[in-house]
Structures are given as C-alpha cells and as structure tokens.
Scaffold this motif. Structure first.
Motif, PDB file in Angstrom:
ATOM      1  N   ASP A  91       0.718  -1.548   0.038  1.00 43.07           N
ATOM      2  CA  ASP A  91      -0.090  -0.006  -0.132  1.00 43.07           C
ATOM      3  C   ASP A  91       0.980   1.194  -0.033  1.00 43.07           C
ATOM      4  O   ASP A  91       0.562   2.160  -0.606  1.00 43.07           O
ATOM      5  N   ARG A  92       2.090   1.036   0.598  1.00 35.94           N
ATOM      6  CA  ARG A  92       3.104   2.174   0.570  1.00 35.94           C
ATOM      7  C   ARG A  92       4.242   1.733   0.754  1.00 35.94           C
ATOM      8  O   ARG A  92       4.627   0.811   1.669  1.00 35.94           O
ATOM      9  N   PRO A 127       4.991  -0.370   5.244  1.00 38.17           N
ATOM     10  CA  PRO A 127       3.672  -0.740   4.330  1.00 38.17           C
ATOM     11  C   PRO A 127       2.865  -1.495   5.459  1.00 38.17           C
ATOM     12  O   PRO A 127       3.298  -2.087   6.495  1.00 38.17           O
ATOM     13  N   THR A 145       1.540   3.838  -8.483  1.00 35.29           N
ATOM     14  CA  THR A 145       1.688   5.258  -8.675  1.00 35.29           C
ATOM     15  C   THR A 145       0.545   5.641  -9.719  1.00 35.29           C
ATOM     16  O   THR A 145       0.212   6.569  -9.856  1.00 35.29           O
ATOM     17  N   GLU A 178       5.196   0.162  -4.966  1.00 36.49           N
ATOM     18  CA  GLU A 178       4.046   0.913  -4.659  1.00 36.49           C
ATOM     19  C   GLU A 178       3.320   1.501  -5.862  1.00 36.49           C
ATOM     20  O   GLU A 178       3.817   1.894  -6.911  1.00 36.49           O
TER      21      GLU A 178
END
Length: 150
Positions: free
Chosen positions: A14-15, A19, A96, A94
């Motif tokens: 998710d990031r 994460p 984008t 991630e």
C-alpha cells in the motif's frame, strides 16, 4: 548454475514507507499453478534491466504504474530459487498510477494485511514463494518499531 531464467516479482504494498498491506495475485494458468497465489511479475527479457522488467510486467499483468523500493534480499545474487532452471528477484513496489486488475495470468487480486501473519501464510502460495513470503513478513516487521508477531 549458469543460464538461469531470471524472473522478477513485485511485493506490491500500500506504501513503501511502513507498508501495512500486500497485493497478491492468484494464478489462472498454467493448470498446475492455477488457484495458487504469487507475487505478480515475470521473465526478464534479453538485454532488459530487472527493475525495468518488473515495471513492465506490473503494467502488463495488473495495468498499473509502480515505483520500486528496496529489493528483498535473497541468499544468492541471482535471487530466490524457483526451480532448477529459474530464480526470482523481488522488489517492494507501490502503485503510482491506475487501479490493479487481473489482466494476464491471474483471476483474482487481493490486498492482505501484513500484520496478520497467519492470514498471509495461510494462503495457498506457489510452493517456491513460501520462503520469499516469510522473508517479506520479517522484513516488514523489522521496518515498523514495536511491531512483532500478531
């Protein structure tokens, strides 16, 4: 072990910073792998850099643009052994651009919570991916201060 087929996989999270969720993909083919979960990705083409191959594969398989983070360290410089002919290098990634969809080789995508080790490990993964999944969970737990086993 020369002439290994180099495969790349994306640990799509998710990031990249701290994460909490991982995107996993369920294989629809070939038949002996259908229904098993994996990291999306694919083969590196001749003359292609592994990182470029992963960005390309994520676009082809999931319809997304992605930023790559750190590589998940394997014991061998060629990556994680898949079988006697292929090895896989795995990078955190991630999203984008775009919304992930199962466009090629998969029939389902699922976000799973990384802090729930039992849920992650309870999925029927492609057998060669289990050591990678364990290393990923350990790596993520080490990123987050105070996060231990669930």
């Amino acid at each position: 072990m020369t002439g290994l087929i180099q495969v790349v996989g994306g640990a799509v999270v998710d990031r990249l910073a701290n994460p909490t969720a991982l995107l996993v993909a369920r294989r629809s083919a070939p038949e002996h792998l259908a229904g098993l979960w994996e990291f999306p990705g694919g083969k590196v083409e001749p003359g292609e850099a592994p990182e470029a191959a992963l960005v390309r594969e994520l676009a082809e398989e999931l319809g997304i643009g992605a930023t790559l983070g750190a590589e998940l360290a394997a014991e061998a410089p060629t990556g994680w052994p898949l079988n006697d002919r292929a090895s896989m290098r795995v990078w955190f990634a991630e999203v984008t651009r775009g919304e992930p969809e199962p466009l090629e080789d998969h029939d389902e995508l699922r976000w799973i919570q990384l802090q729930d080790r039992d849920a992650v490990l309870g999925l029927p993964w492609i057998p060669a991916d289990y050591p990678i999944v364990h290393a990923l969970l350990d790596s993520v737990a080490a990123m987050v201060p105070g996060q231990g086993h669930a």
